[in-house]
Write an enzyme that holds these catalytic residues in place. Structure first.
Site, PDB file in Angstrom:
ATOM      1  N   ASP A   1       0.867  -1.161   0.000  1.00 25.22           N
ATOM      2  CA  ASP A   1       0.000   0.000   0.000  1.00 25.22           C
ATOM      3  C   ASP A   1       0.910   1.219   0.000  1.00 25.22           C
ATOM      4  OD1 ASP A   1      -2.165   1.693   0.109  1.00 25.22           O
ATOM      5  OD2 ASP A   1      -3.147   0.659   1.768  1.00 25.22           O
ATOM      6  N   TRP A   2       0.379   2.357  -0.400  1.00 22.52           N
ATOM      7  CA  TRP A   2       1.198   3.539  -0.633  1.00 22.52           C
ATOM      8  C   TRP A   2       1.772   4.057   0.686  1.00 22.52           C
ATOM      9  CZ3 TRP A   2      -0.181   1.182  -4.532  1.00 22.52           C
ATOM     10  CH2 TRP A   2      -0.040   1.648  -5.850  1.00 22.52           C
TER      11      TRP A   2
END
Length: 780
Positions: free
Chosen positions: A251-252
């Protein structure tokens, strides 16, 4: 997973077939420098992977989803701060889950895949399948259900649809990302059985059968270890057990230790770290801290993904926004749930004077906030949809656009409109600020101004219908007083067309609740442990999530899981099972007849639950194991069939680290919700896998007494106990035969030494234990 073979057969579609790039991946990796390999394992920017020009490796573009295309072309961000291209917002997952319709979700996925092709997007970041543990989770609108089977089935359908257009998906957020509070640092502390049965199961079914091209690991920790570097889950379970061969991306901003993450099986860091972590990978390989073979493995997965994205490209990709807008409305018609319809208040009479009250009638809330927020090219409200149709509709705002403001002038105007009408329809729900990524809801209530509005209208108008726009359950203190409740969830940009069709009977409601609506927040099983303290979140409710908890405790709820009404009536009959006694290696065939006995065509969702009647490990009262949505004309009958395999009857046994079926009776139940079981058949299932038994002085008597061979071995011990009791001249009234029996069952063998006649010592007891091990062929 139960039922996947039939429903999701051939799900991988174009995966790995007829690749046209023709990359010799092994040769490319051999020719790449160490620095090039490391660079391929992180993003160039927020939305692109890196190209490697020396090897003719192109970059890939990814985009947020999952209910539309949020492609950003200017400023980079991952939570929706910057505007994205104009696109189509389809119904969100909280809505599509209510459809209980695999084909419908697949069709929506195909449309989104077409949009991605037209815009040059290689992979869309979705679907999201995290379990709805608490109604307060800020991103519940992105998630499907509190039930892992339903979530897995619909996620698989979405993946199949998108990837049929040769666009990748990224199922997320793996795993146990069930809240927004401290999501980058919190540890979800979950026992192994609960993790397997609830939080991993939604991913497992979709990963095994749908084969998403990528998986996004979550921000949080699980039992103290960040998921981005959690080798047990990213490699041990995901790859070794489930056979996943695709890419795992972060995930970012989820990466903490890049080298640890790579070794754990996290291939791609997004969005990247300006080369900092790339250099760490190079240094780790050069120093021997990281095997180059591990790096090569990650590079190979990424190159396989590049090759998948490059095959089957359409010559002239097209995207018809208007057609997709209409499709979004038709999909939402299938998702809306008719929760209440007292006295047949719906559908509305076109000749009545009708009050439409509430700002959502003109400016509907149709999606949530954050990274999934779509820049809708058009929004159709119910007022737009009703325009020019000849209805006598009176409109009043009812409440302001400030959610916590009570505007008595607006309420008075709404009451006057309701007083002059035959029926009042109030469009209520949660404002944008109540539900979003990055934070959780603080309570389960509607804004106070809306509850007050509904109460005031009820004082002057007995025919009140409430239409709800929300991404998660809300408390409804007025539910017993209104005539009708229509749950739209967050229904996409064409929600107004769907509302109009449903309210006026041009479409028949067929949605079913994918989650339980409790009476109040405090009833929720996670209430005492959500959102946790600082960085520790204890999932103390175990497997008893959602209806598994409410039904087991026989608690009153507002609306149960699976509930949903229709404008027609259905009758169930002729439930059949292929066998009354099976082994856990067998497949059970189940069929039931469903008849539309009303006057209107409709769609009914047939829900199959399995209820264990065994007296072993504590399990939910019943669990959803199959479902099918069937279209029926008035008077029509169809036979709906299901196949149940081992997993339909199994629980996860931590002693053997595998799924296990307890021998005994099970009810096969057909219902219209988890609380409305209409037909039932009892079957017997025999386990073919004996559980290991540990024999020592602490082994209890009941282990021996359940087995005839072991009971015979224990006769001297039992005689010793019996003689002691027979010698007692008096017996206290406080000690009953039942107490004696129960006490013996739960007593360890060593008690014979103290409570026997003195003719047992540790050596004699040891010989009995050794003989028991021989009989059961165990060294435990």
């Amino acid at each position: 997973m139960t039922g996947f073979a039939r429903v999701l057969g051939g799900l991988s579609g174009t995966l790995g077939k007829e690749r046209k790039i023709g990359m010799d991946i092994k040769k490319i990796i051999k020719n790449m420098t160490l620095e090039e390999k490391a660079s391929l394992c992180s993003g160039r920017d927020f939305w692109h992977t890196k190209a490697v020009k020396s090897q003719n490796i192109p970059e890939l573009e990814v985009s947020d989803g999952p209910h539309g295309l949020r492609r950003q072309t200017l400023k980079d961000d991952h939570v929706g701060n910057s505007e994205s291209i104009k696109a189509v917002c389809f119904p969100t997952a909280c809505a599509t889950a209510a459809s209980f319709d695999r084909a419908l979700v697949q069709k929506m996925g195909k449309a989104i895949g077409n949009e991605c092709q037209a815009e040059g997007v290689n992979t869309i970041l979705g679907p999201a399948v995290n379990i709805k543990r608490s109604p307060l989770c800020g991103r519940n609108f992105e998630y499907f259900s509190e039930d892992p089977y339903l979530a897995a089935q619909l996620a698989g359908a979405m993946i199949r649809g998108v990837q049929s257009r040769n666009v990748g998906t990224s199922i997320k957020h793996f795993a146990a990302n069930n809240q927004e509070y401290r999501r980058l640092t919190a540890s979800a502390n979950i026992d192994e059985r609960t993790m397997r049965e609830i939080y991993l199961a939604a991913f497992e079914g979709a990963v095994k059968e749908a084969k998403p091209w990528t998986i996004m690991c979550s921000y949080n920790k699980v039992n103290g270890t960040h998921m981005s570097e959690n080798k047990k889950y990213l490699t041990g379970i995901l790859r070794n057990e489930w056979g996943y061969e695709g890419v795992v991306m972060s995930d970012w901003g989820a990466v903490k230790d890049r080298v640890k993450g790579l070794d754990a099986g996290m291939d791609l860091e997004m969005p990247g770290s300006y080369g900092i972590n790339d250099r760490e990978i190079v240094e780790a390989v050069q120093s021997g801290r990281l095997s180059e073979a591990v790096l090569d493995r990650a590079v190979e997965r990424i190159l396989n993904w590049v090759e998948q994205c490059g095959s089957h490209k359409p010559k002239s990709p097209s995207w018809d926004k208007e057609a997709d807008h209409e499709l979004a409305g038709r999909i939402e018609e299938e998702c809306a749930v008719l929760l209440k319809n007292e006295g047949g208040v719906l559908p509305l009479d076109k000749n009545d004077t009708i009050a439409f009250i509430g700002r959502f009638a003109k400016a509907p809330r149709f999606q949530g906030g954050g990274s999934s927020h779509i820049n809708a090219f058009r929004v159709t409200s119910v007022m737009d949809a009703a325009k020019g149709k000849g209805h006598d509709i009176v409109y009043a705002d009812g409440y302001s656009d400030k959610p916590d403001e009570i505007d008595h002038t607006l309420i008075t105007k709404a009451v006057n409109a309701a007083k002059k009408s035959d029926v009042a329809v109030i469009f209520a729900g949660l404002p944008d600020v109540y539900e979003s990524e990055c934070y959780d809801r603080k309570h389960m209530r509607l804004p106070e101004c809306q509850d007050i509005l509904i109460g005031e209208v009820l004082k002057v108008q007995p025919n009140v219908v409430v239409v709800l726009h929300n991404g998660s359950p809300v408390e409804m203190p007025w539910a017993d007083d209104v005539k009708g409740i229509l749950e739209m969830y967050l229904g996409g940009q064409n929600v107004g067309s769907a509302e109009y069709s449903l309210l006026f009977g041009k479409a028949n409601p067929s949605g079913r609740l994918p989650e339980t609506f409790p009476l109040k927040l405090e009833d929720n099983p996670s209430y005492l442990n959500f959102p946790g303290y600082r960085d520790q979140v204890n999932y103390a409710e175990g497997v008893f999530v959602g209806y598994r908890y409410y039904d087991y405790k026989k608690m009153d709820v507002r609306f149960p899981f699976g509930h949903g009404l229709s404008y027609t009536t259905y009758k169930y009959a002729n439930l059949k099972v292929s066998k009354r006694k099976i082994k856990d290696t067998d497949t059970l065939e189940v069929s039931v007849d469903v008849t539309n006995i009303g006057r209107m065509s409709g769609k009914e969702t047939v829900q199959l639950y399995v209820a264990p009647l065994t007296n072993g490990i504590q399990r939910p009262l019943r669990e959803l194991k199959a479902f099918e949505k069937v279209a029926l004309k008035a008077g029509e009958t169809k036979t709906v069939s299901f196949s149940l395999e081992k997993r339909a009857f199994a629980y996860y046994n931590v002693e053997i680290s595998d799924w296990h079926v307890e021998s005994g009776d099970y009810n096969i139940e057909i219902g219209s919700s988890s609380r409305n079981i209409l037909l039932s058949k009892k079957i017997n299932v025999e386990s073919t896998v004996p559980l290991p038994v540990r024999f020592d002085e602490d082994t209890t008597y009941d282990v021996f007494l359940k087995d005839p061979e072991l009971t015979a071995l224990l006769e001297p011990v039992l005689d010793s106990h019996k003689h002691v009791h027979e010698k007692k001249e008096t017996r206290s009234e406080a000690i009953s035969a039942e107490m004696d029996a129960s006490s013996l069952d739960s007593s360890p063998l060593r008690t014979v030494i103290g409570f026997g006649e003195g003719d047992f010592d540790h050596e004699r007891l040891r010989r009995i234990i050794q003989e028991a091990k021989k009989i059961k062929k165990t060294d435990l």
